[in-house]
Design a protein around this motif. Structure first.
Motif, short mmCIF file in Angstrom:
data_model
loop_
_atom_site.label_atom_id
_atom_site.label_comp_id
_atom_site.label_asym_id
_atom_site.label_seq_id
_atom_site.Cartn_x
_atom_site.Cartn_y
_atom_site.Cartn_z
N SER A 1 0.85 -1.19 0.00
CA SER A 1 0.00 0.00 0.00
C SER A 1 0.88 1.24 0.00
CB SER A 1 -0.92 0.00 1.22
OG SER A 1 -0.28 0.57 2.33
N ARG A 2 0.45 2.24 -0.76
CA ARG A 2 1.28 3.41 -0.94
C ARG A 2 1.09 4.46 0.14
NH1 ARG A 2 -0.01 0.50 -4.02
NH2 ARG A 2 -2.19 1.09 -3.88
N LYS A 3 -0.05 4.40 0.86
CA LYS A 3 -0.27 5.51 1.79
C LYS A 3 0.47 5.32 3.12
CE LYS A 3 -5.01 4.01 2.42
NZ LYS A 3 -5.11 2.86 1.53
N ARG A 4 1.34 6.23 3.40
CA ARG A 4 2.05 6.21 4.67
C ARG A 4 1.30 7.17 5.59
NH1 ARG A 4 3.22 4.55 8.39
NH2 ARG A 4 4.79 5.18 9.88
N ARG A 5 0.63 6.61 6.57
CA ARG A 5 -0.20 7.48 7.41
C ARG A 5 0.51 7.95 8.66
NH1 ARG A 5 -4.88 5.79 9.65
NH2 ARG A 5 -5.03 7.90 10.46
N VAL A 6 0.09 9.11 9.12
CA VAL A 6 0.59 9.63 10.39
C VAL A 6 -0.60 9.62 11.34
CG1 VAL A 6 1.60 11.66 11.50
CG2 VAL A 6 2.22 11.10 9.14
N SER B 1 -8.25 -0.80 11.97
CA SER B 1 -8.67 0.60 11.89
C SER B 1 -8.96 1.23 13.25
CB SER B 1 -9.93 0.73 11.03
OG SER B 1 -9.69 0.21 9.75
N LEU B 2 -9.34 0.42 14.24
CA LEU B 2 -9.64 0.98 15.57
C LEU B 2 -8.38 1.26 16.37
CD1 LEU B 2 -12.58 -1.32 16.83
CD2 LEU B 2 -12.78 1.05 16.03
N CYS B 3 -7.40 0.36 16.26
CA CYS B 3 -6.24 0.41 17.17
C CYS B 3 -4.93 0.76 16.48
CB CYS B 3 -6.10 -0.93 17.90
SG CYS B 3 -7.50 -1.29 18.97
N HIS B 4 -4.93 0.81 15.14
CA HIS B 4 -3.75 1.21 14.36
C HIS B 4 -2.47 0.47 14.75
CE1 HIS B 4 -6.41 4.32 12.94
NE2 HIS B 4 -6.70 4.56 14.20
N PRO B 5 -2.52 -0.87 14.72
CA PRO B 5 -1.36 -1.63 15.19
C PRO B 5 -0.11 -1.47 14.32
CG PRO B 5 -3.04 -3.07 14.25
CD PRO B 5 -3.65 -1.72 14.34
N CYS B 6 -0.25 -0.88 13.12
CA CYS B 6 0.95 -0.65 12.32
C CYS B 6 1.62 0.68 12.69
CB CYS B 6 0.63 -0.70 10.83
SG CYS B 6 0.12 -2.34 10.29
N LEU B 7 0.88 1.55 13.34
CA LEU B 7 1.42 2.85 13.72
C LEU B 7 1.74 2.92 15.21
CD1 LEU B 7 -1.04 5.06 11.64
CD2 LEU B 7 1.32 4.52 11.06
N ILE B 8 1.07 2.08 15.98
CA ILE B 8 1.30 2.03 17.43
C ILE B 8 1.87 0.67 17.76
CG2 ILE B 8 0.17 2.03 19.70
CD1 ILE B 8 -1.96 3.91 18.41
N HIS B 9 3.01 0.65 18.43
CA HIS B 9 3.66 -0.63 18.72
C HIS B 9 3.13 -1.17 20.05
CE1 HIS B 9 6.77 -3.68 18.64
NE2 HIS B 9 6.95 -3.43 19.93
N TYR B 10 2.21 -2.14 19.97
CA TYR B 10 1.64 -2.70 21.20
C TYR B 10 2.62 -3.66 21.85
CZ TYR B 10 -2.73 -0.47 20.05
OH TYR B 10 -3.69 0.49 19.79
N ASP B 11 2.72 -3.55 23.17
CA ASP B 11 3.62 -4.45 23.91
C ASP B 11 2.99 -5.82 24.09
OD1 ASP B 11 5.69 -2.39 24.75
OD2 ASP B 11 3.83 -1.46 25.45
#
Length: 273
Positions: free
Chosen positions: A17-22, A185-195
Motif C-alpha cells: 500500500s502506498r499511503k504512509r499514514r501519520v 482501523s480501531l487500534c492502528h497496530p501498524c502505527l502504534i507498537h503494542y507491547d
C-alpha cells in the motif's frame, strides 16, 4: 510471537500500500489511558471490552471502586468515566505512547462480527441501532421491504448485514461503526507498537498476565464469567451457511488484515471463490 506476527503483516502490507499514514488525535479515541499504572488499553468492542473497561475504571479510580463487577455495564461505557489518549496534547500523547505499556485484545474476526450482529440486531432493546443502521440496511438490501420494516429496522437478517458491509457505498459514506470496524482501523497496530496482544481465546490467562505486569495482579483479577449467550465458533459456522461464496469472499477481503495480523486462519466453513 504475536507481536512479531503484527510487525511482519504490517511490513508486508506497507510494501503493497502506498499511503504512509501519520497518527492524528482522532485515531486515538479507543486508547484508554491509566496514568497511575502507566497503561494504555485499546478497546475493541465485542472482545470483552466491558470487563476491561471496568478494570480500567478500578485502576484509574484511585480507590473509588474495588470490585470491577460492582460497576454496571452501562456505566463502563460512559465515555466520561475513562480518559482516552486523544484528550492529551501532542507532547503528552507522544510521551505516553513511548513509555506506557500498551495492550489490546483481539478475537477471530468473523466470530466477533456475528457477536456484533447478534447483540445489535437481534436484541429488541437495541432500538438506537435498529433506527440508525437497521433502517438503512433494509432500505438498501431488501427488495419489497414492508413500510414497518423500513420504519423500525429491527429485523435485519445476517445476509443483509453482510451485503451492507461489503457494499462499496457503505465504506464511502462513513466509517464502520466501532462494533464491526476492523481492529486494524480501531487500534492502528501498524502505527502504534503494542507491547501485548491478548486473545479472546485465552482471555483470562492473558488478562491476568497484563494485570500482573501492571503490578496489580495481587489484588485485581480478571472477572471470571461464563456467559451462556457467548457467540461460539459453531454459531458463527451456522450464520455463514446462508452467505453466498461471492459475499463470503468479499467479506473476507474486508477483514483480511485482522485475520493475517492476529494469526487467525481462514475459517474451514468458508467457501471462498
Amino acid at each position: 510471537m504475536r507481536r512479531d506476527q503484527v510487525t511482519d503483516t504490517c511490513r508486508a502490507n506497507s510494501a503493497t500500500s502506498r499511503k504512509r499514514r501519520v497518527l492524528t488525535p482522532n485515531d486515538l479515541k479507543h486508547l484508554v489511558v491509566d496514568e497511575d499504572h502507566e497503561l494504555i488499553y485499546c478497546y475493541v468492542p465485542k472482545v470483552a471490552c466491558t470487563n476491561w473497561k471496568r478494570l480500567m475504571m478500578v485502576l484509574t479510580g484511585r480507590g473509588k471502586y474495588s470490585d470491577p463487577m460492582e460497576i454496571p455495564a452501562n456505566e463502563a461505557h460512559v465515555s466520561a468515566n475513562l480518559k482516552t489518549l486523544n484528550q492529551y496534547s501532542i507532547p503528552e500523547i507522544n510521551h505516553r505512547l513511548k513509555s506506557y505499556m500498551k495492550f489490546l485484545f483481539v478475537r477471530e474476526p468473523f466470530e466477533r462480527l456475528v457477536s456484533a450482529y447478534r447483540n445489535k440486531f437481534t436484541q429488541k432493546y437495541n432500538t438506537s441501532f435498529h433506527k440508525r443502521y437497521g433502517t438503512k440496511i433494509i432500505k438498501r438490501q431488501r427488495k419489497n421491504a414492508t413500510q414497518e420494516a423500513l420504519r423500525k429496522g429491527d429485523d435485519v437478517k445476517f445476509e443483509e448485514f453482510v451485503a451492507y458491509l461489503i457494499d462499496p457505498h457503505t465504506q464511502r459514506e462513513e466509517p464502520f461503526n466501532e462494533h464491526w470496524q476492523t481492529v486494524y482501523s480501531l487500534c492502528h497496530p501498524c502505527l502504534i507498537h503494542y507491547d501485548l496482544v491478548g486473545k479472546y481465546e485465552t482471555l483470562e490467562e492473558d488478562s491476568n498476565y497484563v494485570l500482573q505486569l501492571a503490578g496489580v495482579g495481587s489484588y485485581l483479577k480478571f472477572p471470571t464469567y461464563a456467559k451462556s449467550t457467548r457467540t461460539t465458533d459453531e454459531m458463527t459456522t451456522e450464520f455463514f451457511q446462508n452467505i453466498s461464496s461471492a459475499h463470503q469472499t468479499q467479506l473476507y477481503e474486508v477483514y483480511k488484515l485482522d485475520f493475517l495480523m492476529f494469526n487467525y486462519s481462514v475459517p474451514s466453513y468458508l467457501k471462498l471463490e
